[in-house]
Design a protein around this motif. Structure first.
Motif, PDB file in Angstrom:
ATOM      1  N   GLY A   1      18.788  12.066  18.435  1.00 14.11           N
ATOM      2  CA  GLY A   1      19.317  13.308  17.887  1.00 14.11           C
ATOM      3  C   GLY A   1      20.347  13.108  16.812  1.00 14.11           C
ATOM      4  O   GLY A   1      20.818  14.075  16.205  1.00 14.11           O
ATOM      5  N   ASP A   2      20.699  11.854  16.521  1.00 15.39           N
ATOM      6  CA  ASP A   2      21.703  11.558  15.500  1.00 15.39           C
ATOM      7  C   ASP A   2      20.996  11.189  14.201  1.00 15.39           C
ATOM      8  O   ASP A   2      20.691  10.044  13.930  1.00 15.39           O
ATOM      9  N   GLY A   3      20.723  12.201  13.385  1.00 16.85           N
ATOM     10  CA  GLY A   3      20.069  11.952  12.109  1.00 16.85           C
ATOM     11  C   GLY A   3      18.555  11.986  12.214  1.00 16.85           C
ATOM     12  O   GLY A   3      17.970  12.087  13.292  1.00 16.85           O
ATOM     13  N   ARG A   4      17.885  11.926  11.054  1.00 19.93           N
ATOM     14  CA  ARG A   4      16.419  11.980  10.986  1.00 19.93           C
ATOM     15  C   ARG A   4      15.827  10.668  11.485  1.00 19.93           C
ATOM     16  O   ARG A   4      16.202   9.602  11.034  1.00 19.93           O
ATOM     17  N   PRO A   5      14.871  10.709  12.442  1.00 25.76           N
ATOM     18  CA  PRO A   5      14.296   9.467  12.953  1.00 25.76           C
ATOM     19  C   PRO A   5      13.470   8.762  11.887  1.00 25.76           C
ATOM     20  O   PRO A   5      12.833   9.410  11.048  1.00 25.76           O
ATOM     21  N   SER A   6      13.485   7.440  11.915  1.00 28.19           N
ATOM     22  CA  SER A   6      12.671   6.673  10.987  1.00 28.19           C
ATOM     23  C   SER A   6      11.203   6.783  11.370  1.00 28.19           C
ATOM     24  O   SER A   6      10.860   7.247  12.468  1.00 28.19           O
ATOM     25  N   ILE A   7      10.326   6.341  10.479  1.00 30.24           N
ATOM     26  CA  ILE A   7       8.888   6.392  10.756  1.00 30.24           C
ATOM     27  C   ILE A   7       8.561   5.642  12.039  1.00 30.24           C
ATOM     28  O   ILE A   7       7.787   6.109  12.877  1.00 30.24           O
ATOM     29  N   SER A   8       9.169   4.466  12.217  1.00 29.17           N
ATOM     30  CA  SER A   8       8.839   3.631  13.374  1.00 29.17           C
ATOM     31  C   SER A   8       9.332   4.219  14.689  1.00 29.17           C
ATOM     32  O   SER A   8       8.881   3.811  15.755  1.00 29.17           O
ATOM     33  N   LEU A   9      10.255   5.184  14.625  1.00 23.73           N
ATOM     34  CA  LEU A   9      10.779   5.790  15.853  1.00 23.73           C
ATOM     35  C   LEU A   9      10.235   7.199  16.080  1.00 23.73           C
ATOM     36  O   LEU A   9      10.573   7.832  17.077  1.00 23.73           O
ATOM     37  N   ASN A  10       9.402   7.681  15.184  1.00 26.01           N
ATOM     38  CA  ASN A  10       8.829   9.022  15.309  1.00 26.01           C
ATOM     39  C   ASN A  10       7.554   8.940  16.156  1.00 26.01           C
ATOM     40  O   ASN A  10       6.438   9.133  15.682  1.00 26.01           O
ATOM     41  N   LEU A  11       7.743   8.647  17.438  1.00 27.72           N
ATOM     42  CA  LEU A  11       6.628   8.260  18.294  1.00 27.72           C
ATOM     43  C   LEU A  11       5.840   9.434  18.874  1.00 27.72           C
ATOM     44  O   LEU A  11       4.789   9.235  19.480  1.00 27.72           O
ATOM     45  N   GLN A  12       6.328  10.644  18.716  1.00 25.24           N
ATOM     46  CA  GLN A  12       5.650  11.785  19.333  1.00 25.24           C
ATOM     47  C   GLN A  12       4.559  12.367  18.429  1.00 25.24           C
ATOM     48  O   GLN A  12       3.791  13.227  18.876  1.00 25.24           O
ATOM     49  N   GLU A  13       4.485  11.918  17.185  1.00 21.76           N
ATOM     50  CA  GLU A  13       3.494  12.436  16.251  1.00 21.76           C
ATOM     51  C   GLU A  13       2.198  11.640  16.381  1.00 21.76           C
ATOM     52  O   GLU A  13       2.193  10.420  16.217  1.00 21.76           O
TER      53      GLU A  13
ATOM     54  N   ASP B   1      -0.206  11.574  14.363  1.00 20.90           N
ATOM     55  CA  ASP B   1      -0.525  10.987  13.067  1.00 20.90           C
ATOM     56  C   ASP B   1       0.124   9.611  12.931  1.00 20.90           C
ATOM     57  O   ASP B   1      -0.427   8.715  12.286  1.00 20.90           O
ATOM     58  N   ASN B   2       1.289   9.439  13.547  1.00 26.94           N
ATOM     59  CA  ASN B   2       1.978   8.153  13.531  1.00 26.94           C
ATOM     60  C   ASN B   2       1.119   7.080  14.200  1.00 26.94           C
ATOM     61  O   ASN B   2       0.987   5.958  13.699  1.00 26.94           O
ATOM     62  N   VAL B   3       0.506   7.445  15.329  1.00 20.67           N
ATOM     63  CA  VAL B   3      -0.381   6.520  16.036  1.00 20.67           C
ATOM     64  C   VAL B   3      -1.557   6.138  15.144  1.00 20.67           C
ATOM     65  O   VAL B   3      -1.941   4.971  15.040  1.00 20.67           O
ATOM     66  N   GLY B   4      -2.124   7.148  14.486  1.00 22.25           N
ATOM     67  CA  GLY B   4      -3.262   6.897  13.614  1.00 22.25           C
ATOM     68  C   GLY B   4      -2.948   5.931  12.501  1.00 22.25           C
ATOM     69  O   GLY B   4      -3.755   5.050  12.170  1.00 22.25           O
ATOM     70  N   HIS B   5      -1.762   6.075  11.899  1.00 20.30           N
ATOM     71  CA  HIS B   5      -1.349   5.167  10.834  1.00 20.30           C
ATOM     72  C   HIS B   5      -1.240   3.733  11.349  1.00 20.30           C
ATOM     73  O   HIS B   5      -1.641   2.777  10.673  1.00 20.30           O
ATOM     74  N   ARG B   6      -0.695   3.578  12.551  1.00 17.68           N
ATOM     75  CA  ARG B   6      -0.521   2.222  13.090  1.00 17.68           C
ATOM     76  C   ARG B   6      -1.876   1.578  13.395  1.00 17.68           C
ATOM     77  O   ARG B   6      -2.074   0.388  13.148  1.00 17.68           O
ATOM     78  N   ILE B   7      -2.801   2.363  13.933  1.00 14.57           N
ATOM     79  CA  ILE B   7      -4.134   1.827  14.219  1.00 14.57           C
ATOM     80  C   ILE B   7      -4.849   1.470  12.921  1.00 14.57           C
ATOM     81  O   ILE B   7      -5.494   0.416  12.815  1.00 14.57           O
ATOM     82  N   ARG B   8      -4.716   2.319  11.924  1.00 12.50           N
ATOM     83  CA  ARG B   8      -5.354   2.025  10.636  1.00 12.50           C
ATOM     84  C   ARG B   8      -4.782   0.752  10.032  1.00 12.50           C
ATOM     85  O   ARG B   8      -5.520  -0.085   9.489  1.00 12.50           O
ATOM     86  N   ALA B   9      -3.463   0.596  10.114  1.00 11.09           N
ATOM     87  CA  ALA B   9      -2.836  -0.616   9.583  1.00 11.09           C
ATOM     88  C   ALA B   9      -3.351  -1.855  10.299  1.00 11.09           C
ATOM     89  O   ALA B   9      -3.575  -2.904   9.680  1.00 11.09           O
TER      90      ALA B   9
ATOM     91  N   ARG C   1       0.853  -1.190   0.000  1.00 15.10           N
ATOM     92  CA  ARG C   1       0.000   0.000   0.000  1.00 15.10           C
ATOM     93  C   ARG C   1       0.887   1.237   0.000  1.00 15.10           C
ATOM     94  O   ARG C   1       1.943   1.262   0.642  1.00 15.10           O
ATOM     95  N   GLU C   2       0.435   2.277  -0.684  1.00 18.32           N
ATOM     96  CA  GLU C   2       1.220   3.498  -0.795  1.00 18.32           C
ATOM     97  C   GLU C   2       0.555   4.675  -0.093  1.00 18.32           C
ATOM     98  O   GLU C   2       1.011   5.808  -0.218  1.00 18.32           O
ATOM     99  N   ASP C   3      -0.506   4.378   0.674  1.00 15.70           N
ATOM    100  CA  ASP C   3      -1.285   5.460   1.280  1.00 15.70           C
ATOM    101  C   ASP C   3      -1.227   5.481   2.799  1.00 15.70           C
ATOM    102  O   ASP C   3      -2.021   6.177   3.434  1.00 15.70           O
ATOM    103  N   LEU C   4      -0.299   4.710   3.390  1.00 16.84           N
ATOM    104  CA  LEU C   4      -0.184   4.746   4.847  1.00 16.84           C
ATOM    105  C   LEU C   4       1.187   4.266   5.280  1.00 16.84           C
ATOM    106  O   LEU C   4       1.887   3.585   4.539  1.00 16.84           O
ATOM    107  N   HIS C   5       1.562   4.688   6.489  1.00 12.31           N
ATOM    108  CA  HIS C   5       2.770   4.153   7.118  1.00 12.31           C
ATOM    109  C   HIS C   5       2.432   2.778   7.711  1.00 12.31           C
ATOM    110  O   HIS C   5       1.264   2.412   7.810  1.00 12.31           O
TER     111      HIS C   5
END
Length: 272
Positions: free
Chosen positions: A215-227, A229-237, A178-182
């Protein structure tokens, strides 16, 4: 005549020029020499394109694909790579991670030995600040075996990664990401478990999942836990995955898959 590769490794990347060479080198250094590396660039705006083209000039086994615009997830660049793959087998690698040196060869041999629809192996998290390696749910990979369908071992729903597996290319072309969600991995692996008649499990480490210091580099999607929207994507999945089970006549496994959500996905957010 150029010999066709035995395995295509698709390295997806986005604005990760510093770490991309490490990932590609881990593929080029595989004990299985007859491979191709497909760098699938999801519209990077940093120096990733220049780095990728330099890697391609240095080894003819490297190919480079690039999207003009970032898709916002991992599904699209993976699909691009699968469409371009020339080998009968495919593996995936994220540009911030690595493959152990025998991953491709050992997985391919296990696929051929067992005749399984796919093979999955131990994924280990590598903490870069101290070098400590922590296996992911080692009990799942404690013994080498062939599983005759997910209903025989529903605990394997905990293994929802796409990166610690080898697949038949033909299978992947019938199961696009799928290309429409994390967290498209969760939906994809649920579909994979539904269609697989049998799959093989190996106990050795086949994927090193790097965990950089905070703080070392851009966090991956799976580690971007403060957003949120990230929670929403996981629940939708998770909900989509349950619907897939029901749609494939496996409603009795929904509770097992939801156990994965309670045991793993929910604590990911509750702990922080």
């Amino acid at each position: 005549m150029i010999k066709a590769p035995e395995c295509s490794v698709i390295v997806i990347t986005y604005n990760d020029s510093a770490r991309l060479p490490r990932a590609v080198r881990s593929v080029l250094g595989q004990s299985l020499r007859n491979i191709e590396v497909i760098i699938s660039d999801d519209g990077s705006t940093d120096g990733t394109e220049q780095v990728a083209r330099t890697l391609r000039r240095g080894d003819r086994r490297v190919r480079y694909l690039r999207r003009d615009v970032n898709s916002g997830g991992c599904g699209a660049p993976r699909n691009d790579g699968v469409a371009a793959a020339r080998a009968p087998y495919v593996m995936f690698l994220d540009s911030d991670d690595e493959l152990p040196s025998h991953a491709c060869k050992s997985m391919l041999l296990e696929m051929e030995r067992t005749g399984a629809d796919f093979v999955t192996g131990q994924i280990s998290r590598l903490h870069e600040w101290n070098g400590r390696i922590k296996p992911y749910y080692p009990g799942l990979f404690a013994r080498r075996r062939v599983v005759e369908g997910i209903a025989r071992e529903p605990d394997m729903f905990l293994d929802s990664f796409s990166t610690n597996k080898i697949y038949r290319t033909a299978t992947l072309r019938g199961l696009p990401f799928r290309e429409d969600l994390h967290y498209e991995d969760h939906v994809f692996t649920t579909e994979l478990y539904c269609v697989a008649r049998r799959f093989a499990v190996v106990p050795w480490v086949v994927y090193l999942w790097h965990r950089a210091a905070e703080g070392d580099g851009r966090p991956s999607i799976s580690l971007n836990l403060q957003e949120i929207d990230n929670v929403g994507h996981r629940i939708r999945a998770a909900r989509l995955s349950d619907d897939i089970l029901r749609g494939n006549g496996l409603a009795e496994l929904v509770a097992d898959r939801q156990r994965r959500f309670v045991r793993h996905d929910l604590p990911v957010y509750l702990n922080p």
